[in-house]
Design a protein around this motif. Structure first.
Motif, PDB file in Angstrom:
ATOM      1  N   GLN A  29       0.837  -1.364   0.167  1.00 11.13           N
ATOM      2  CA  GLN A  29       0.079  -0.168   0.033  1.00 11.13           C
ATOM      3  C   GLN A  29       0.850   1.305  -0.095  1.00 11.13           C
ATOM      4  O   GLN A  29       0.477   2.175  -0.525  1.00 11.13           O
ATOM      5  CB  GLN A  29      -1.123   0.095   1.271  1.00 11.13           C
ATOM      6  CG  GLN A  29      -2.128  -0.925   1.064  1.00 11.13           C
ATOM      7  CD  GLN A  29      -2.913  -0.664   0.040  1.00 11.13           C
ATOM      8  OE1 GLN A  29      -3.517   0.202  -0.178  1.00 11.13           O
ATOM      9  NE2 GLN A  29      -3.258  -2.053  -0.572  1.00 11.13           N
ATOM     10  N   SER A  30       2.017   1.169   0.693  1.00 10.28           N
ATOM     11  CA  SER A  30       2.815   2.327   0.754  1.00 10.28           C
ATOM     12  C   SER A  30       3.575   2.647  -0.386  1.00 10.28           C
ATOM     13  O   SER A  30       3.674   3.799  -1.149  1.00 10.28           O
ATOM     14  CB  SER A  30       3.986   2.167   1.707  1.00 10.28           C
ATOM     15  OG  SER A  30       5.036   1.488   1.381  1.00 10.28           O
ATOM     16  N   LYS A  31       3.703   1.587  -1.362  1.00  9.26           N
ATOM     17  CA  LYS A  31       4.238   1.898  -2.602  1.00  9.26           C
ATOM     18  C   LYS A  31       3.483   2.321  -3.600  1.00  9.26           C
ATOM     19  O   LYS A  31       3.578   3.192  -4.389  1.00  9.26           O
ATOM     20  CB  LYS A  31       4.847   0.546  -3.433  1.00  9.26           C
ATOM     21  CG  LYS A  31       5.919  -0.214  -2.711  1.00  9.26           C
ATOM     22  CD  LYS A  31       6.880   0.911  -2.558  1.00  9.26           C
ATOM     23  CE  LYS A  31       8.465   0.075  -2.619  1.00  9.26           C
ATOM     24  NZ  LYS A  31       9.528   1.186  -2.885  1.00  9.26           N
ATOM     25  N   CYS A  53      -9.141  -5.428  13.692  1.00  5.77           N
ATOM     26  CA  CYS A  53      -8.279  -5.184  12.557  1.00  5.77           C
ATOM     27  C   CYS A  53      -9.008  -4.840  11.111  1.00  5.77           C
ATOM     28  O   CYS A  53      -8.634  -3.685  10.452  1.00  5.77           O
ATOM     29  CB  CYS A  53      -7.397  -6.487  12.336  1.00  5.77           C
ATOM     30  SG  CYS A  53      -5.993  -6.293  11.382  1.00  5.77           S
ATOM     31  N   GLU A  54     -10.178  -5.343  11.113  1.00  5.86           N
ATOM     32  CA  GLU A  54     -10.985  -5.174   9.785  1.00  5.86           C
ATOM     33  C   GLU A  54     -11.366  -3.557   9.799  1.00  5.86           C
ATOM     34  O   GLU A  54     -11.150  -2.848   8.726  1.00  5.86           O
ATOM     35  CB  GLU A  54     -12.067  -5.919   9.750  1.00  5.86           C
ATOM     36  CG  GLU A  54     -11.794  -7.406   9.447  1.00  5.86           C
ATOM     37  CD  GLU A  54     -11.514  -8.344  10.687  1.00  5.86           C
ATOM     38  OE1 GLU A  54     -11.594  -9.313  10.746  1.00  5.86           O
ATOM     39  OE2 GLU A  54     -11.493  -7.557  11.932  1.00  5.86           O
ATOM     40  N   GLU A  55     -11.669  -3.116  11.009  1.00  4.37           N
ATOM     41  CA  GLU A  55     -12.206  -1.864  10.887  1.00  4.37           C
ATOM     42  C   GLU A  55     -11.062  -0.867  10.770  1.00  4.37           C
ATOM     43  O   GLU A  55     -11.247   0.120  10.180  1.00  4.37           O
ATOM     44  CB  GLU A  55     -13.000  -1.653  12.366  1.00  4.37           C
ATOM     45  CG  GLU A  55     -14.335  -2.329  12.604  1.00  4.37           C
ATOM     46  CD  GLU A  55     -14.788  -2.311  13.880  1.00  4.37           C
ATOM     47  OE1 GLU A  55     -14.040  -2.043  14.796  1.00  4.37           O
ATOM     48  OE2 GLU A  55     -15.961  -2.562  14.043  1.00  4.37           O
ATOM     49  N   LYS A  59     -10.900   1.817   7.919  1.00  7.69           N
ATOM     50  CA  LYS A  59     -10.983   3.253   8.204  1.00  7.69           C
ATOM     51  C   LYS A  59      -9.551   3.948   7.694  1.00  7.69           C
ATOM     52  O   LYS A  59      -9.619   5.075   7.175  1.00  7.69           O
ATOM     53  CB  LYS A  59     -10.845   3.650   9.662  1.00  7.69           C
ATOM     54  CG  LYS A  59     -12.127   3.421  10.390  1.00  7.69           C
ATOM     55  CD  LYS A  59     -12.044   3.634  11.778  1.00  7.69           C
ATOM     56  CE  LYS A  59     -13.527   3.474  12.663  1.00  7.69           C
ATOM     57  NZ  LYS A  59     -13.372   3.963  13.942  1.00  7.69           N
ATOM     58  N   ALA A  60      -8.449   3.195   7.289  1.00 11.02           N
ATOM     59  CA  ALA A  60      -7.414   3.622   6.942  1.00 11.02           C
ATOM     60  C   ALA A  60      -7.518   3.607   5.307  1.00 11.02           C
ATOM     61  O   ALA A  60      -6.366   4.089   4.365  1.00 11.02           O
ATOM     62  CB  ALA A  60      -6.162   2.877   7.390  1.00 11.02           C
ATOM     63  N   GLY A  61      -8.580   2.959   4.561  1.00 12.92           N
ATOM     64  CA  GLY A  61      -8.729   2.955   3.058  1.00 12.92           C
ATOM     65  C   GLY A  61      -8.568   1.678   2.444  1.00 12.92           C
ATOM     66  O   GLY A  61      -8.295   1.854   1.352  1.00 12.92           O
ATOM     67  N   PHE A  62      -8.268   0.756   3.166  1.00  9.23           N
ATOM     68  CA  PHE A  62      -7.993  -0.579   2.284  1.00  9.23           C
ATOM     69  C   PHE A  62      -8.896  -1.926   3.114  1.00  9.23           C
ATOM     70  O   PHE A  62      -9.181  -1.590   4.434  1.00  9.23           O
ATOM     71  CB  PHE A  62      -6.663  -1.119   2.295  1.00  9.23           C
ATOM     72  CG  PHE A  62      -5.666  -0.828   3.302  1.00  9.23           C
ATOM     73  CD1 PHE A  62      -5.431  -1.814   4.187  1.00  9.23           C
ATOM     74  CD2 PHE A  62      -5.029   0.519   3.473  1.00  9.23           C
ATOM     75  CE1 PHE A  62      -4.487  -1.685   5.141  1.00  9.23           C
ATOM     76  CE2 PHE A  62      -4.143   0.612   4.627  1.00  9.23           C
ATOM     77  CZ  PHE A  62      -4.024  -0.465   5.451  1.00  9.23           C
ATOM     78  N   ASP A  68      -7.546  -9.280  -2.422  1.00 11.97           N
ATOM     79  CA  ASP A  68      -6.797  -8.208  -3.188  1.00 11.97           C
ATOM     80  C   ASP A  68      -5.628  -7.801  -2.296  1.00 11.97           C
ATOM     81  O   ASP A  68      -4.349  -7.667  -2.831  1.00 11.97           O
ATOM     82  CB  ASP A  68      -7.524  -7.080  -3.863  1.00 11.97           C
ATOM     83  CG  ASP A  68      -8.192  -7.504  -4.971  1.00 11.97           C
ATOM     84  OD1 ASP A  68      -8.016  -8.688  -5.573  1.00 11.97           O
ATOM     85  OD2 ASP A  68      -9.141  -6.638  -5.238  1.00 11.97           O
ATOM     86  N   PHE A  69      -6.095  -7.254  -0.971  1.00 13.50           N
ATOM     87  CA  PHE A  69      -4.979  -6.911  -0.209  1.00 13.50           C
ATOM     88  C   PHE A  69      -3.845  -7.858   0.264  1.00 13.50           C
ATOM     89  O   PHE A  69      -2.657  -7.420  -0.077  1.00 13.50           O
ATOM     90  CB  PHE A  69      -5.792  -6.334   1.348  1.00 13.50           C
ATOM     91  CG  PHE A  69      -4.673  -6.014   2.161  1.00 13.50           C
ATOM     92  CD1 PHE A  69      -3.939  -4.647   2.223  1.00 13.50           C
ATOM     93  CD2 PHE A  69      -4.308  -6.819   3.180  1.00 13.50           C
ATOM     94  CE1 PHE A  69      -3.062  -4.287   3.352  1.00 13.50           C
ATOM     95  CE2 PHE A  69      -3.342  -6.717   4.167  1.00 13.50           C
ATOM     96  CZ  PHE A  69      -2.591  -5.151   4.369  1.00 13.50           C
TER      97      PHE A  69
END
Length: 91
Positions: A29-31, A53-55, A59-62, A68-69
Motif C-alpha cells: 500500500q505504501s508503494k 483489525c478489519e475496522e 478506516k485507513a482506506g483498504f 486483493d490486499f
C-alpha cells in the motif's frame, strides 16, 4: 525455526503468518500511495486502540477481507523470488 512449520501448532503460527503478510500488504500500500502513506499509517495506528483489525484497515482506506490486499503482499514476495532466480541464473 522448525516449530513455525508444524501443522499441529497452527494456533501458534497464525499470528506470525498474519503479521508478516499484513506488514507486507501495508508495504505494498505504501508503494501505491507514496509519501502520503505516512499519514495513512499514522491514522491506522491511532485506530488500533478501539477497533478490530478489519475496522482499522477499512478506516485507513483498504479492505483486508478481500484477497486483493493479501495478494498485493504475496506479489512482492513473488517479484523478489523472480529477481533472485534471475540473479542466480547469471552466476
Amino acid at each position: 525455526k522448525s516449530h513455525y512449520y508444524s501443522p499441529e501448532l497452527d494456533f501458534y503460527n497464525f499470528p506470525y503468518a498474519f503479521g508478516q503478510l499484513f506488514a507486507t500488504g501495508l508495504y505494498a500500500q505504501s508503494k501505491i500511495q507514496g509519501p502520503s502513506f505516512a499519514d495513512t499509517y499514522r491514522q491506522l495506528l491511532s485506530y488500533t486502540v478501539t477497533n478490530s483489525c478489519e475496522e482499522v484497515c477499512k478506516k485507513a482506506g483498504f479492505d483486508i477481507t478481500t484477497t486483493d490486499f493479501w495478494q498485493s503482499g504475496i506479489d512482492i514476495y513473488a517479484k523478489e523470488i523472480e529477481m533472485f532466480k534471475a540473479y542466480v541464473e547469471k552466476l
